[in-house]
Scaffold this active site. Structure first.
Site, PDB file in Angstrom:
ATOM      1  N   GLU A   1      -1.765   8.118  -6.414  1.00 15.79           N
ATOM      2  CA  GLU A   1      -1.768   7.333  -7.658  1.00 15.79           C
ATOM      3  C   GLU A   1      -2.756   7.935  -8.635  1.00 15.79           C
ATOM      4  OE1 GLU A   1      -2.294   3.177  -6.902  1.00 15.79           O
ATOM      5  OE2 GLU A   1      -0.397   3.038  -5.862  1.00 15.79           O
TER       6      GLU A   1
ATOM      7  N   ARG B   1       0.856  -1.180   0.000  1.00 14.74           N
ATOM      8  CA  ARG B   1       0.000   0.000   0.000  1.00 14.74           C
ATOM      9  C   ARG B   1       0.893   1.230   0.000  1.00 14.74           C
ATOM     10  NH1 ARG B   1      -3.500  -2.589  -1.832  1.00 14.74           N
ATOM     11  NH2 ARG B   1      -5.201  -3.534  -0.718  1.00 14.74           N
TER      12      ARG B   1
ATOM     13  N   HIS C   1       1.283  -0.877 -11.498  1.00 17.17           N
ATOM     14  CA  HIS C   1       0.244  -1.216 -10.518  1.00 17.17           C
ATOM     15  C   HIS C   1      -1.012  -1.766 -11.200  1.00 17.17           C
ATOM     16  CE1 HIS C   1      -1.500  -1.310  -6.586  1.00 17.17           C
ATOM     17  NE2 HIS C   1      -2.496  -0.533  -6.914  1.00 17.17           N
TER      18      HIS C   1
END
Length: 118
Positions: A59, A30, A78
């Protein structure tokens, strides 16, 4: 938590582990768990040799973030689970295994829940 990460990146380590310039720091968990400013400074100072990063506090990672231009930092997108056409693959595997089950053949990709491996 932030103080512990700062100590970690300042070569104080934790639980007997001392950070050295040959270390590779990996974050696939995370983004908010890592003090990115402390990591950035540790990379700039050479206290950590390499960082492999898949998640970030913000992000997507902003285009002007220093991580993008650092040769010792590898940024992944990701999206490891975002395979184009994955639903079709899942359905095809289900149908194949259903046919194997109906005909008495061993199933494919069976997970051994006691060893946690397939």
């Amino acid at each position: 938590m932030a103080d512990q990460l700062q100590d970690f990146f300042e070569n104080k380590g934790c639980d007997g582990f001392i950070v050295t310039p040959t270390e590779i720091f990996i974050n696939i968990g995370r983004g908010g768990l890592v003090d990115e400013d402390a990591l950035l400074e540790a990379l700039k100072d050479g206290r950590i040799g390499t960082a492999l990063l898949d998640v970030f506090a913000v992000e997507p990672l902003p285009k002007d973030h220093p991580f993008w231009s650092m040769p010792q930092v590898f940024v992944s997108p990701h999206m490891s689970a975002d395979l184009h056409g994955w639903r079709g693959h899942v359905v095809a595997k289900f149908i194949a295994n259903l046919e194997r089950w109906v005909t008495g053949k061993p199933l494919e990709n069976v997970i051994d829940k006691t060893s946690r491996f397939s």
